[in-house]
Design a protein around this motif. Structure first.
Motif, short mmCIF file in Angstrom:
data_model
loop_
_atom_site.label_atom_id
_atom_site.label_comp_id
_atom_site.label_asym_id
_atom_site.label_seq_id
_atom_site.Cartn_x
_atom_site.Cartn_y
_atom_site.Cartn_z
N ARG A 176 0.83 -1.49 -0.03
CA ARG A 176 -0.02 0.02 -0.18
C ARG A 176 0.85 1.34 0.11
NH1 ARG A 176 -2.82 -3.05 4.24
NH2 ARG A 176 -4.71 -4.23 3.18
N ASP A 177 0.56 2.14 -0.91
CA ASP A 177 1.01 3.56 -0.78
C ASP A 177 2.42 3.43 -1.48
OD1 ASP A 177 -0.84 5.09 0.65
OD2 ASP A 177 -0.53 3.94 2.15
N MET A 178 2.84 2.39 -2.21
CA MET A 178 4.06 2.39 -2.57
C MET A 178 4.19 3.18 -3.91
SD MET A 178 6.06 -1.48 -4.10
CE MET A 178 4.84 -1.76 -5.34
N ARG A 179 5.58 3.82 -4.34
CA ARG A 179 5.64 4.55 -5.47
C ARG A 179 6.86 3.70 -6.16
NH1 ARG A 179 1.62 5.98 -3.48
NH2 ARG A 179 0.93 7.97 -2.92
N THR A 180 6.74 3.75 -7.43
CA THR A 180 7.72 3.17 -8.39
C THR A 180 7.91 4.03 -9.51
OG1 THR A 180 6.67 1.68 -9.93
CG2 THR A 180 7.09 0.79 -7.67
N VAL A 181 9.15 4.02 -10.05
CA VAL A 181 9.50 4.34 -11.48
C VAL A 181 9.94 3.39 -12.08
CG1 VAL A 181 10.83 6.05 -12.66
CG2 VAL A 181 9.86 6.83 -10.40
N GLY A 182 9.33 2.75 -12.76
CA GLY A 182 9.61 1.28 -13.39
C GLY A 182 8.50 0.52 -12.92
N GLY A 183 8.01 -0.67 -13.88
CA GLY A 183 7.14 -1.29 -13.30
C GLY A 183 7.35 -2.66 -12.36
N LEU A 184 6.33 -3.31 -12.16
CA LEU A 184 6.31 -4.66 -11.35
C LEU A 184 6.05 -5.79 -12.11
CD1 LEU A 184 3.83 -3.46 -8.53
CD2 LEU A 184 6.16 -3.08 -8.55
N ARG A 185 7.35 -6.67 -12.32
CA ARG A 185 7.25 -7.84 -13.17
C ARG A 185 7.01 -9.11 -12.16
NH1 ARG A 185 10.37 -12.11 -14.95
NH2 ARG A 185 10.03 -12.48 -17.09
N MET A 186 5.95 -9.75 -12.15
CA MET A 186 5.68 -10.80 -11.35
C MET A 186 5.01 -12.06 -11.86
SD MET A 186 3.89 -8.55 -8.32
CE MET A 186 2.69 -7.78 -9.02
N ILE A 187 5.78 -12.32 -13.03
CA ILE A 187 5.34 -13.50 -13.72
C ILE A 187 5.29 -14.71 -12.94
CG2 ILE A 187 5.70 -14.89 -15.88
CD1 ILE A 187 6.53 -12.37 -17.45
N GLY A 188 4.22 -15.67 -12.92
CA GLY A 188 4.19 -16.90 -12.26
C GLY A 188 4.35 -16.67 -10.52
#
Length: 523
Positions: free
Chosen positions: A219-231
């Motif tokens: 929650r409330d996380m900020r990223t510059v770049g995506g989240l890769r969660m394959i599998g």
């Protein structure tokens, strides 16, 4: 006897850490001034707050064992840790807890087994924990990670906490150990790597194959770049309320074949890029309630999924939505969830809820970018029948035939227009009655003022325009008026029109009824 130690020259800060470790006591090097204690400026902290990473590694690997009756642990606040904390392949039986620290190097837990890792309010260059096993809590609460987090194929038996964290994708080129092993006979371009999710510099969180037994709280996380969660597997759910994900490429979230008990992209969740969950399995709720979805091409790619309940009620959305071949238990949505094209071919659902009117649903099933697709219409009509709304079901099937008509050649289109006007493709048979009544009234009025001539003069007959017109309209003569009277002048054309119209109405009724009754897969 005095215990040996690998560091003979310790700074005062390091000496405190060394002495406190066997009992697990806290070492707090903060000044109490919020500005001076901000770990973002930790590179300027002096010798009094500096601890070498080698010392931390040595302690965690057993250089200074716990005292009898006490539990060892490294608990450190407000320190500048220089160098890389390299614990790869190690088995750590004590906990590591850092608070408001500045780590200029890489924290490496690759292939390690640890009891628990907690970083709170820290500024960290990079975390690499591929294939790591965390027997407990893995926490990056309110931390800033400058060059990405690797958790691919890691296993966290407790909770994963990334709440209020700030994650940035790596800035520099990939290292040799992290590069993608491509086919040398046909090297991929950088753009192709980004599209397929193979470029690690593209992702703030690289977590393919991650397993989290407890909840994953982001929650409330900020990223510059995506989240890769394959599998990835989130056995107790994934929670990203109010998180803001700004993609460096096309995908903000890339989570094909992910499995989770529930997923929350809600309550202000923002994705600048595609949220892709192709082939994912969500045993509970997948929610986009009050989310902001912004993508140039496709904002949601949710094809081939299985989800018990899908909530599509974003506060703002831009881009295509792909639900092709997805199986949904309950779909709760509203019209604003579909700002562009919608792919629904092969999608099935058990229940539809939300603010969508029948007109909205018709628009919903007709916006496939590849044109007419019969299955979404049939699926929607079947659902309307299931809940007892037969008029809406007939309206959907009529819209299906009209959409299909546009794909046919000219003769087929003409026949389709005729069926539509006369009987609504069999779904509006009352139209034939309307046409029949209009023609009957017109013929009766004309023949009342322009009566036909009697064919046989051997007997005297009285002409009645109504049964005569009715006999012309009915394909088979019932009242025997058609052979007894002969229209004169221009009324001959009217008689022929009435006879032809009668055949057309009868044929349309039969064709329309056959179209409705025959199996849908033949239409």
């Amino acid at each position: 006897m005095r215990r040996s130690r690998p560091f003979w020259r310790l700074t005062p800060a390091e000496r405190q850490v060394w002495d406190a470790y066997p009992s697990g006591a806290w070492v707090d090097l903060r000044t109490g001034d919020a500005a001076r204690d901000d770990p973002a400026g930790g590179a300027g902290w002096g010798r009094a707050r500096t601890v070498r990473a080698e010392l931390i590694v040595a302690l965690l690997l057993g250089a200074h064992p716990a005292r009898a009756g006490q539990v060892a642990g490294l608990r450190l606040a407000g320190a500048r840790i220089v160098g890389s904390v390299n614990l790869s392949d190690a088995t750590i039986t004590t906990k590591l807890h850092l608070l408001s620290c500045h780590l200029s190097g890489v924290v490496s837990l690759t292939d390690a087994t640890v009891r628990g890792v907690r970083f709170r309010g820290c500024d960290i260059h990079r975390i690499r924990a591929a294939r790591c096993t965390v027997d407990g809590l893995f926490e990056l609460d309110a931390c800033t990670v400058r060059a990405g987090v690797r958790l691919d194929n890691a296993h966290v038996t407790g909770q994963l906490r990334l709440a209020r964290s700030r994650l940035h994708a790596p800035d520099g080129p990939q290292t040799a150990t992290e590069s993608f092993k491509e086919d040398k006979s046909r090297p991929f371009t950088d753009a192709e790597k980004r599209e397929r999710g193979w470029d690690q510099n593209h992702w703030a969180l690289w977590a393919g194959g991650l397993t989290v037994d407890g909840g994953a709280f982001c929650r409330d996380m900020r990223t510059v770049g995506g989240l890769r969660m394959i599998g990835a597997r989130f056995n107790s759910g994934l929670y990203l309320q109010r998180a803001v994900i700004k993609a460096n490429g096309p995908h903000a979230v890339y989570a094909d074949h992910m499995q989770a008990s529930s997923v929350e992209f809600s309550a202000g969740f923002t994705a600048e890029g595609t949220v892709r969950m192709r082939g994912a399995r969500v045993a509970g709720v997948l929610s986009f309630d009050m989310a902001v979805l912004d993508a140039d091409d496709r904002c949601l790619h949710l094809s081939h999924m299985q989800v018990d309940e899908l909530i599509l009620r974003p506060s703002s959305a831009r881009g295509e939505v792909n639900l092709g071949y997805t199986r949904v238990g309950v779909l709760l949505d509203h019209p604003e969830a579909y700002p562009g094209h919608v792919r629904l071919n092969g999608a099935t659902f058990e229940s539809l809820r939300g603010d969508m009117t029948p007109a909205d649903r018709l628009s919903w099933v007709s916006r496939d970018p590849e044109g007419y697709r019969p299955q979404p219409y049939e699926q929607l009509a079947a659902w309307y029948r299931k809940i007892g709304h037969d008029p809406e079901a007939r309206g959907v099937l009529l819209a299906k035939q009209r959409a299909r008509r546009a794909t046919r050649r000219v003769p087929g289109r003409i026949a389709g227009y005729l069926l539509d006007v006369v009987v609504g493709y069999g779904h509006r048979p009352w139209l034939a009655g309307v046409w029949f009544a209009l023609l009957l009234a017109a013929g009766t009025a004309v023949f009342a003022t322009h009566p036909p001539a009697q064919v046989g003069l051997d007997e005297r007959r009285i002409f009645h325009p109504f049964p005569y017109t009715l006999d012309l309209l009915v394909p088979v003569s019932v009242f025997e008026q058609r052979g007894a009277w002969e229209p004169v002048g221009w009324t001959q054309w009217l008689a022929n029109v009435l006879i032809a119209s009668g055949w057309i109405l009868a044929t349309a009724l039969i064709a329309g009824g056959t179209r409705v009754l025959r199996p849908s897969n033949t239409s």
